[in-house]
Design an enzyme around this catalytic site. Structure first.
Site, short mmCIF file in Angstrom:
data_model
loop_
_atom_site.label_atom_id
_atom_site.label_comp_id
_atom_site.label_asym_id
_atom_site.label_seq_id
_atom_site.Cartn_x
_atom_site.Cartn_y
_atom_site.Cartn_z
N ASP A 10 31.38 -18.81 11.88
CA ASP A 10 30.55 -17.68 12.35
C ASP A 10 29.22 -17.63 11.58
O ASP A 10 28.69 -18.67 11.18
CB ASP A 10 31.36 -16.39 12.23
CG ASP A 10 31.94 -16.20 10.82
OD1 ASP A 10 31.28 -16.61 9.84
OD2 ASP A 10 33.07 -15.67 10.69
N SER A 11 28.70 -16.43 11.38
CA SER A 11 27.38 -16.31 10.74
C SER A 11 27.36 -16.89 9.32
O SER A 11 26.33 -17.37 8.86
CB SER A 11 26.94 -14.84 10.69
OG SER A 11 27.90 -14.06 10.03
N ILE A 12 28.49 -16.83 8.64
CA ILE A 12 28.51 -17.32 7.25
C ILE A 12 28.33 -18.84 7.25
O ILE A 12 27.82 -19.42 6.31
CB ILE A 12 29.78 -16.85 6.52
CG1 ILE A 12 29.82 -15.31 6.52
CG2 ILE A 12 29.82 -17.36 5.08
CD1 ILE A 12 31.10 -14.70 6.01
N LEU A 15 24.36 -19.32 8.72
CA LEU A 15 23.35 -19.07 7.68
C LEU A 15 23.40 -20.09 6.54
O LEU A 15 22.53 -20.10 5.68
CB LEU A 15 23.51 -17.64 7.13
CG LEU A 15 23.25 -16.52 8.13
CD1 LEU A 15 23.66 -15.18 7.54
CD2 LEU A 15 21.77 -16.49 8.54
N HIS A 191 27.99 -11.03 3.87
CA HIS A 191 27.34 -12.34 3.84
C HIS A 191 27.03 -12.79 2.40
O HIS A 191 26.97 -11.96 1.48
CB HIS A 191 26.06 -12.31 4.68
CG HIS A 191 26.34 -12.06 6.13
ND1 HIS A 191 26.26 -10.80 6.68
CD2 HIS A 191 26.73 -12.89 7.12
CE1 HIS A 191 26.59 -10.87 7.97
NE2 HIS A 191 26.88 -12.13 8.26
#
Lengths: 243, 243
Positions: A10-12, A15, A191
């Site tokens: 996912d976003s982790i 990024l 995050h």
């Protein structure tokens, strides 16, 4: 051709490609040894990940990745009845989805090193602060994620790894071992900070190494310049490459 | 599938994958839009690059890159009779090699955006200092590269670009426009500092953008989470991806 290491999450994971991110650091470590491909999708949970699975990892691929990290759960563990409930996936379904993803990867390549990573811990105070800034105080009365919920999902992730005999990284526990993890390792309670990313990097490099992917021991994709006889450079290269 | 942008060159490309490097920064800019693949080979000149060409860019590939940077010349321009003479390639051969590389890329994909990058300028004082540290004062009496020689090779690179109607980046000139470029932009008179890398990044992003690869206008490889109807997520994904 250079082998591929895919970071699926996912976003982790998405990024992680930034300059101080764990994906970028991995790409640097495996420079000229393997390509690190970031396949991170912000906001995605394990249910949505299944829609991508056959696209990202097609059956019958002539060059499947040598390794992949599976790093979902942060969004699945978002609580029902709170502002991110649309991301929520029930815990049993999460467990089953992880199993499906891991088994699919093993199906397309039984030798693939599949690494399961648990969700990070949650610092609820910072989550609430973030949500209040984003949605306003009237909407965000409670954090949309709790550390307890993330921990329950982490436990299921570890169980899938154990069940399928796959290596895993228990980030939920590991990060909480550090004093002050709440702000040292997390930006917004979820995050990663640069320090948090460095911790994830260390863990992933360790597990990939234990699985046989030690960068320093892997071959360069083509000879280093010091190995090339400059008077007869063609001897250093496989013939098909220049015919 | 995500398009690929390949960075093909020598050490200045290989080292671009580090946390403050221009390759890493490009990967971040094109996150979820394109994969940036670093194909940099320290010490390689354009002659050795030819040995890699058919391996890295095979004819008949079903998925050729959408763009590639060709960034050689720093090693070709090393002077005969000095410590790195084994890297030297005569200037006419260099020009011809660049032409071969560019034409090969255009052959495998006429629509590929092929960008020629000139060698950087050389700060001779720092080169000499580096060589003395590395080889000792007895061996390194003169710098192995000069700014004049790098400039001559840069000129040929620009001529190839003009001849083949390809976009180019005249780093040799561009970098020297900055006051104090010698130490601001270069570590050892040849390789890039973080600031030098930022300059290269800006130039490459600009030229890729002018060629139609503006990251902000390129599609995400899969829907952003905000576009997914969480009650009917399957509608957001092409059916073959989950069947």
């Amino acid at each position: 051709m250079r082998p591929q290491i895919v970071l699926f999450g996912d976003s982790i994971t998405e990024l992680s490609i930034t300059s101080d991110g764990w994906g970028g650091a991995l790409a640097c470590t495996y420079s000229r040894k393997a390509d690190v491909l970031v396949r991170g999708y912000s906001g995605y949970n394990s249910r949505w990940a299944l829609f991508l699975l056959h696209h990202l990892f097609p059956i019958g691929s002539s060059r499947p990745p040598v390794a992949a990290t599976i790093f979902f759960g942060a969004n699945d563990a978002a609580l029902m009845g709170r502002v991110h409930e649309y991301m929520h996936v029930p815990i049993d379904e999460y467990k089953n989805n992880l199993r499906k993803i891991a088994l699919h990867l093993k199906e397309i390549s039984p030798s693939m090193l599949v690494v399961l990573i648990t969700p990070t811990p949650i610092y609820e105070e910072a989550r609430l602060e973030f949500l209040r800034t984003y949605y306003g105080e009237n909407v965000a009365k409670l954090p949309e994620r709790t550390n307890e919920s993330a921990g329950a999902y982490a436990k299921q992730c570890l169980e899938v790894a154990k069940e399928l005999c796959l290596p895993s990284i228990d980030l939920w526990s590991k990060m909480q071992e550090m004093k002050g993890w709440q702000k040292k390792l997390l930006i917004d309670g979820l995050h990663l900070t640069a320090e948090g990313s460095a911790l994830v990097y260390e863990e992933v490099v360790r597990v990939l190494g234990e699985g046989g992917l030690v960068a320093s021991e892997m071959p360069f994709d083509f000879p280093q310049y010091s190995e090339i006889d400059w008077k007869n450079p063609e001897k250093a290269f496989p013939q098909q490459s220049w015919n």
